[in-house]
Write an enzyme that holds these catalytic residues in place. Sequence first.
Site, PDB file in Angstrom:
ATOM      1  N   HIS A   1       9.058   0.925   3.582  1.00  0.00           N
ATOM      2  CA  HIS A   1       8.086   1.992   3.313  1.00  0.00           C
ATOM      3  C   HIS A   1       8.776   3.023   2.433  1.00  0.00           C
ATOM      4  CE1 HIS A   1       5.196   0.484   6.306  1.00  0.00           C
ATOM      5  NE2 HIS A   1       6.272   0.145   7.005  1.00  0.00           N
TER       6      HIS A   1
ATOM      7  N   ASP B   1      11.761  -2.904   7.860  1.00  0.00           N
ATOM      8  CA  ASP B   1      10.722  -1.918   8.215  1.00  0.00           C
ATOM      9  C   ASP B   1      11.267  -0.494   8.054  1.00  0.00           C
ATOM     10  OD1 ASP B   1       8.317  -0.820   8.962  1.00  0.00           O
ATOM     11  OD2 ASP B   1       8.427  -1.422  11.060  1.00  0.00           O
TER      12      ASP B   1
ATOM     13  N   ASP C   1       0.069  -3.263   6.793  1.00  0.00           N
ATOM     14  CA  ASP C   1       1.104  -2.832   7.739  1.00  0.00           C
ATOM     15  C   ASP C   1       0.999  -1.356   8.100  1.00  0.00           C
ATOM     16  OD1 ASP C   1       3.649  -3.470   9.226  1.00  0.00           O
ATOM     17  OD2 ASP C   1       4.253  -1.738   8.053  1.00  0.00           O
TER      18      ASP C   1
ATOM     19  N   ARG D   1       7.036   5.474   0.674  1.00  0.00           N
ATOM     20  CA  ARG D   1       6.281   6.737   0.810  1.00  0.00           C
ATOM     21  C   ARG D   1       5.744   7.329  -0.479  1.00  0.00           C
ATOM     22  NH1 ARG D   1       5.584   5.169   5.734  1.00  0.00           N
ATOM     23  NH2 ARG D   1       7.194   5.748   7.238  1.00  0.00           N
TER      24      ARG D   1
ATOM     25  N   HIS E   1       7.729  -7.794  11.763  1.00  0.00           N
ATOM     26  CA  HIS E   1       8.471  -7.229  12.904  1.00  0.00           C
ATOM     27  C   HIS E   1       8.134  -7.828  14.284  1.00  0.00           C
ATOM     28  CE1 HIS E   1       4.845  -4.790  12.799  1.00  0.00           C
ATOM     29  NE2 HIS E   1       5.309  -3.955  11.890  1.00  0.00           N
TER      30      HIS E   1
ATOM     31  N   ASN F   1       1.007   1.278   2.665  1.00  0.00           N
ATOM     32  CA  ASN F   1       0.443   2.420   3.400  1.00  0.00           C
ATOM     33  C   ASN F   1       0.923   3.765   2.850  1.00  0.00           C
ATOM     34  OD1 ASN F   1       3.044   2.062   4.479  1.00  0.00           O
ATOM     35  ND2 ASN F   1       2.439   2.691   6.553  1.00  0.00           N
TER      36      ASN F   1
HETATM   37  O1  DOR Z   1       7.264   2.247  13.105  1.00  0.00           O
HETATM   38  C1  DOR Z   1       6.531   1.976  12.169  1.00  0.00           C
HETATM   39  N1  DOR Z   1       6.443   2.784  11.099  1.00  0.00           N
HETATM   40  N2  DOR Z   1       5.807   0.858  12.210  1.00  0.00           N
HETATM   41  C2  DOR Z   1       4.872   0.585  11.286  1.00  0.00           C
HETATM   42  O2  DOR Z   1       4.264  -0.441  11.362  1.00  0.00           O
HETATM   43  C3  DOR Z   1       4.597   1.549  10.190  1.00  0.00           C
HETATM   44  C4  DOR Z   1       5.779   2.358   9.920  1.00  0.00           C
HETATM   45  C5  DOR Z   1       5.484   3.538   9.060  1.00  0.00           C
HETATM   46  O3  DOR Z   1       4.790   3.419   8.047  1.00  0.00           O
HETATM   47  O4  DOR Z   1       6.016   4.618   9.366  1.00  0.00           O
END
Ligand code: DOR
Length: 434
Positions: free
Chosen positions: A63, A309, A155, A65, A236, A95
């Site tokens: 991720h 992740d 996700d 961001r 995961h 996301n």
């Molecule tokens: O712990 C998590 N954080 N699991 C996820 O599936 C999404 C992720 C996030 O985007 O912070």
Amino acid sequence: MSHVMNLLIKGADLVGAGRQDLLISGGLIAEIGTLDAGPAGVDQTIEADGLIALPGLVDLHTHLREPGREDAETIASGSAAAAIGGFTAILAMANTTPVTDTAEAAERVLDLGRLAGLVDVQPVGAVTKGLAGEELAELGLMAHSRANVRVFSDDGHCVADARVMRRVLEYVRAFDGVVSQHAQDPKLADGRACCHEGELSGRLGLPGWPGIAEEIIVARDVMLARHTGSRVHVAHVSTAGSVEVIRWAKAQGIAVTAEVTPHHLMLTTDLVTGYDPTFKVNPPLRPIEDVEALRAALADGTIDIVATDHAPHARHDKEHAFIDASPGMLGLETALSVVSDVMVGSGLLDWAGVAQVMSVRPARIAGLSGHGRPIAVGEPANLTLIDPAATVTVDREASVSLSRNNPWHGRRLTGAVQATVLRGVPTVLKGALA
Ligand code: DOR
């Protein structure tokens, strides 16, 4: 006219092929052997005595961001963390704000990754518009865009509607896409669920996240993969029950692959006893019985790969009461050390096995043709040099990530990335950005 960069790596241990020198020219491996005379025209030399050379690591699950939450991470800062971690390619989850659910959004992620230039950043496309779980996103347009999207995932959210999951699996088959599923039945583990359901969640008064909420989605999805003839990837994996289902599905010849995170391979649910939100993650940390089943499954190939992740969060999202904090942990910079410590240190995997689970297979699942390749003449020089004997104590303040939600802080781990090379150009030397 620009000069072709020549890099010499001296005396690296090419797992299986012994101690060798590598001459890299124009981004490709040009020669392998004993190049003692020091070939003419070498611009840079890396002394790799005692270091293991692996194909550059590939992370199917990060991720970054950006766009939207550049206070937590940017594509540039996440790329830097990836390079430090030995990665030459990473997939950026959808996301973000806005969500990567259009060709334009995917191309923007690709372009920002190229601008950062430290690692290949490959966008993951959303399965559904806005990750809402209802209407399919622009799957075909993303696949046929410059970003060449092959991995699709909502996700952070589960594609909970079986009809939507069936449709997306049917759709992505046309371009050999794969759907990475965040397996979490939203009725069995809702948005507040944050602690493995068991004696501990009861004692701590935290909403339970039972393993069955993951397992029934994994079971449903492998049946949908069988029904549609499409590829499904389980993100995961966190429970022994999911491992059993995946083992069964593979034995049937169903096209399922699976990943495990470094944290689910090492950290256990008792860490949440102090309500430290650093240890809040989704899916949650599990008991040791699950952790041991995950290690065994990674060793025997039931779980194909390690994926981090990597989930950076700004202080103002993480520093809350446990139940209100954002779930997620940093992972890119420490992944190799954790895998080295928990899997190589225990004898469950050798370094050739690490190359498989952290480079060869993730590249194959994602369809990244320039990564996860053998270290051989003519191949792209995407490499990671590892000191297997180095002991590191993780310091969250030393991280190049913009976030500090680092569950590894203070831990001593054996095995560390010394250098990373992307298409013949060092991005990391002596453990620091080059
Ligand atoms: O712990 C998590 N954080 N699991 C996820 O599936 C999404 C992720 C996030 O985007 O912070």
